[in-house]
Design a protein around this motif. Structure first.
Motif, PDB file in Angstrom:
ATOM      1  N   LEU A  49      29.848  28.123  47.684  1.00  0.00           N
ATOM      2  CA  LEU A  49      30.459  29.310  46.901  1.00  0.00           C
ATOM      3  C   LEU A  49      31.939  28.718  46.181  1.00  0.00           C
ATOM      4  O   LEU A  49      31.848  29.093  45.013  1.00  0.00           O
ATOM      5  N   VAL A  50      32.608  27.788  46.824  1.00  0.00           N
ATOM      6  CA  VAL A  50      33.918  27.255  46.505  1.00  0.00           C
ATOM      7  C   VAL A  50      33.400  26.494  45.098  1.00  0.00           C
ATOM      8  O   VAL A  50      34.001  26.410  43.935  1.00  0.00           O
ATOM      9  N   GLN A  51      32.373  25.598  45.497  1.00  0.00           N
ATOM     10  CA  GLN A  51      31.884  24.802  44.350  1.00  0.00           C
ATOM     11  C   GLN A  51      31.515  25.577  43.269  1.00  0.00           C
ATOM     12  O   GLN A  51      31.805  25.152  41.876  1.00  0.00           O
ATOM     13  N   SER A  52      30.785  26.878  43.375  1.00  0.00           N
ATOM     14  CA  SER A  52      30.351  27.538  42.231  1.00  0.00           C
ATOM     15  C   SER A  52      31.500  28.166  41.292  1.00  0.00           C
ATOM     16  O   SER A  52      31.097  28.142  40.255  1.00  0.00           O
ATOM     17  N   VAL A  53      32.386  28.517  41.874  1.00  0.00           N
ATOM     18  CA  VAL A  53      33.722  29.035  41.057  1.00  0.00           C
ATOM     19  C   VAL A  53      34.286  27.714  40.253  1.00  0.00           C
ATOM     20  O   VAL A  53      34.827  28.250  38.942  1.00  0.00           O
ATOM     21  N   TRP A  54      34.175  26.659  40.529  1.00  0.00           N
ATOM     22  CA  TRP A  54      34.710  25.711  39.617  1.00  0.00           C
ATOM     23  C   TRP A  54      33.805  25.220  38.768  1.00  0.00           C
ATOM     24  O   TRP A  54      34.218  24.407  37.512  1.00  0.00           O
ATOM     25  N   LEU A  55      32.500  25.341  38.994  1.00  0.00           N
ATOM     26  CA  LEU A  55      31.391  24.851  37.970  1.00  0.00           C
ATOM     27  C   LEU A  55      31.143  25.859  37.037  1.00  0.00           C
ATOM     28  O   LEU A  55      30.119  25.696  36.214  1.00  0.00           O
ATOM     29  N   SER A  56      31.290  27.197  37.177  1.00  0.00           N
ATOM     30  CA  SER A  56      30.695  28.101  36.217  1.00  0.00           C
ATOM     31  C   SER A  56      31.838  29.069  35.613  1.00  0.00           C
ATOM     32  O   SER A  56      32.780  29.097  36.248  1.00  0.00           O
ATOM     33  N   PRO A  57      31.727  29.737  34.649  1.00  0.00           N
ATOM     34  CA  PRO A  57      32.734  30.564  34.051  1.00  0.00           C
ATOM     35  C   PRO A  57      33.055  31.521  35.143  1.00  0.00           C
ATOM     36  O   PRO A  57      32.090  32.246  36.148  1.00  0.00           O
ATOM     37  N   ALA A  58      34.345  32.143  35.071  1.00  0.00           N
ATOM     38  CA  ALA A  58      34.840  33.155  36.109  1.00  0.00           C
ATOM     39  C   ALA A  58      34.421  34.544  35.925  1.00  0.00           C
ATOM     40  O   ALA A  58      34.245  35.450  36.947  1.00  0.00           O
ATOM     41  N   GLY A  59      33.699  34.895  34.687  1.00  0.00           N
ATOM     42  CA  GLY A  59      32.830  36.227  34.682  1.00  0.00           C
ATOM     43  C   GLY A  59      32.823  36.357  33.114  1.00  0.00           C
ATOM     44  O   GLY A  59      32.886  35.540  32.319  1.00  0.00           O
ATOM     45  N   ALA A  60      32.484  37.767  33.030  1.00  0.00           N
ATOM     46  CA  ALA A  60      31.995  38.085  31.647  1.00  0.00           C
ATOM     47  C   ALA A  60      33.268  38.152  30.825  1.00  0.00           C
ATOM     48  O   ALA A  60      34.253  38.260  31.307  1.00  0.00           O
ATOM     49  N   ASN A  61      32.800  38.535  29.391  1.00  0.00           N
ATOM     50  CA  ASN A  61      33.872  38.744  28.553  1.00  0.00           C
ATOM     51  C   ASN A  61      34.624  40.089  28.838  1.00  0.00           C
ATOM     52  O   ASN A  61      35.997  40.171  28.748  1.00  0.00           O
ATOM     53  N   GLU A  62      33.785  41.099  29.230  1.00  0.00           N
ATOM     54  CA  GLU A  62      34.534  42.194  29.866  1.00  0.00           C
ATOM     55  C   GLU A  62      35.086  42.513  31.113  1.00  0.00           C
ATOM     56  O   GLU A  62      34.271  42.081  32.032  1.00  0.00           O
TER      57      GLU A  62
ATOM     58  N   TYR B 268      38.903  37.821  40.160  1.00  0.00           N
ATOM     59  CA  TYR B 268      39.875  38.441  39.153  1.00  0.00           C
ATOM     60  C   TYR B 268      41.192  38.729  39.891  1.00  0.00           C
ATOM     61  O   TYR B 268      41.475  39.134  41.032  1.00  0.00           O
ATOM     62  N   VAL B 269      42.172  38.714  39.051  1.00  0.00           N
ATOM     63  CA  VAL B 269      43.560  38.739  39.010  1.00  0.00           C
ATOM     64  C   VAL B 269      43.586  40.340  38.836  1.00  0.00           C
ATOM     65  O   VAL B 269      43.511  40.962  38.173  1.00  0.00           O
ATOM     66  N   LEU B 270      44.354  41.062  40.119  1.00  0.00           N
ATOM     67  CA  LEU B 270      44.621  42.435  40.048  1.00  0.00           C
ATOM     68  C   LEU B 270      46.086  42.771  39.840  1.00  0.00           C
ATOM     69  O   LEU B 270      46.679  43.763  39.130  1.00  0.00           O
TER      70      LEU B 270
ATOM     71  N   PRO C  39      36.269  44.252  34.703  1.00  0.00           N
ATOM     72  CA  PRO C  39      36.219  45.513  35.537  1.00  0.00           C
ATOM     73  C   PRO C  39      37.747  46.181  35.192  1.00  0.00           C
ATOM     74  O   PRO C  39      38.502  45.645  35.123  1.00  0.00           O
ATOM     75  N   ALA C  40      37.704  47.576  35.400  1.00  0.00           N
ATOM     76  CA  ALA C  40      38.694  48.573  35.530  1.00  0.00           C
ATOM     77  C   ALA C  40      39.799  47.875  36.485  1.00  0.00           C
ATOM     78  O   ALA C  40      39.390  47.541  37.448  1.00  0.00           O
ATOM     79  N   GLY C  41      41.024  47.785  35.932  1.00  0.00           N
ATOM     80  CA  GLY C  41      42.162  47.566  36.959  1.00  0.00           C
ATOM     81  C   GLY C  41      42.272  46.061  37.156  1.00  0.00           C
ATOM     82  O   GLY C  41      43.143  45.429  37.593  1.00  0.00           O
ATOM     83  N   VAL C  42      41.715  45.427  36.290  1.00  0.00           N
ATOM     84  CA  VAL C  42      41.674  43.820  36.389  1.00  0.00           C
ATOM     85  C   VAL C  42      42.526  43.301  35.416  1.00  0.00           C
ATOM     86  O   VAL C  42      42.613  43.771  34.246  1.00  0.00           O
ATOM     87  N   LEU C  43      43.587  42.342  35.715  1.00  0.00           N
ATOM     88  CA  LEU C  43      44.443  41.751  34.565  1.00  0.00           C
ATOM     89  C   LEU C  43      43.906  40.818  33.838  1.00  0.00           C
ATOM     90  O   LEU C  43      43.955  40.549  32.596  1.00  0.00           O
ATOM     91  N   ARG C  44      42.837  39.642  34.452  1.00  0.00           N
ATOM     92  CA  ARG C  44      42.396  38.570  33.835  1.00  0.00           C
ATOM     93  C   ARG C  44      41.231  38.229  35.019  1.00  0.00           C
ATOM     94  O   ARG C  44      41.435  38.379  35.826  1.00  0.00           O
TER      95      ARG C  44
END
Length: 118
Positions: free
Chosen positions: A14-27, A69-71, A29-34
């Protein structure tokens, strides 16, 4: 002990997956800064051990991906800053949102704590 090894391997994947793929969609979620994480690769790897265990305790032994996501952005002086993130773990046909508190412990170390589940 074999179960712990299995969870550790899943966590590393899973650690590898976060560095090899985008962090998330363009939209966001509510309450998320980035999208993404403020943690460095070592802190992500260390935190992932607890994340995999927490998701396992919630009923999923095979998480497949996670989106951080950063809250709350870091506050406080350098070396003792604190920030909050939500990591959404996918697996077993479900999503598991985990809120994680991070805090620096000097200039070269940090601690993490997963908040009690929802």
């Amino acid at each position: 002990m074999n179960r712990i090894k299995t969870l550790w391997v899943i966590g590393l994947l899973l650690v590898q997956s976060v560095w090899l793929s985008p962090a998330g969609a363009n939209e966001l979620p509510a309450g998320v800064l980035r999208a993404g994480t403020l943690a460095n690769q070592k802190l992500v790897r260390d935190t992932m051990v607890g994340v995999v265990v927490q998701v396992s305790l919630r009923g999923c032994d095979k998480p497949t991906a996670f989106r951080p996501y950063v809250l709350a952005m870091p506050t406080g002086p350098v070396g003792s800053r604190h920030w909050v993130e939500e990591w959404v773990v996918s697996g077993c046909n479900r999503e598991y949102p985990l809120t994680i508190d991070f805090s620096e412990d000097g200039l070269d170390a940090a601690n993490w704590a997963i908040r009690p589940g929802r």
